[in-house]
Scaffold this motif. Sequence first.
Motif: not given
Length: 376
Positions: A282-288, A263-270, A305-313
């Motif tokens: 939570t990052i969808g695979w279509d956003e990768m 479903k997705h790639f998830k980063l949980h803060a700890c 990348a999400r929506g119109e935002k600049k892609p981020r590494w």
Amino acid sequence: MAGRQLCSKRYREFAILHQNLKREFSSFSFPRLPGKWPFSLSEQQLDARRRGLEEYLEKVCSVRVIGESDIMQEFLSESDENYNGVSDVELRVVLPDKTTVTVRVKKNSTTDKVYQAVAAKVGMDSMTANYFALFEVINHSFVRKLAPNEFPHKLYIQNYTSAVPGTCLTIRKWLFTTEEEVLLNDNDVAVTYFFHQAVEDVKKGYIKAEEKSYQLQKLAEQKKMVMYLNMLRTCEGYNEIIFPHCSCDSRRKGHVIASISIKHFKLHACTEDGELENQVITIGWDEMQQWDTDEEGMAFCFEYARGEKKPRWVKIFTPYFNYMHECFERVFCELKWRKEVVEETTDKDNRNCSKDSICNKNIFQMARTQRRDVTT
């Protein structure tokens, strides 16, 4: 080093040694390996790289605890003469149902060769073997899939007394798509392995059974494996791989716990101790957009990348960066394959089926039939 020890090694073996040492001695600042050129080197360049590798060994072995470690001693003691694949060795591998199987292979057999031997020993056909893989058990709490070009025998002797008694090698499911898994309900070997791995994952808390715990326990006791799996597949964490907490360049303080599912790639803060915090990304695979590994920095990098935002590494610093990369590749392989099958099925429906007619054949069943036709 007190003296010089002659041995012949490939650059790839130095790279594997470097990764193993950095994982074992994570607090030590290792020198860089000489770069690996993507094209043929001249004799002068080869000599320069050879000297660079010798200097690397000298610096690393000057630290007594590293020089005398099992990893380094094994690396130095294996010459071409005793590691050329002529000698046979026996490897014990734990199966998902906790039984073990012993296979006899060449000492320098790669992961693929060892896994093929195990699959043949337990009676897996080639189709079933696609859904499992050879893993290394790490500290009882995490397993990682072995890369195709690794040497399981080296891991076997380095970790002989740790993890599962007698071996650190195990067979586990290598699949993210539950729809494909369901198609194996008539495969006794696959269902048995799926079931036993699932029961163990529930016990360890990897899969959240919650309100279904009682029903699942009864099904497990009655060995109703297919019913157990059908119910468990709806629970959180099923077919999800969770990595140990590690640092990430998107966080100034604290760590993240990365998890991968279809479903997705998830980063949980700890916290740096692994205690969960509230923030979850939570990052969808279509956003990768793209992903890669940083061998020297021991990190996995991805751009989204999400929506119109600049892609981020984003860079995740984990000793399991290669395994994380392989998980990404596997997920996208399954997603791409599923999309192609859906498109092909839709096209056939438009051409051959009436508006009131629905093809009942599962798209994954069609794909499997197509793959079987190709292999035969």
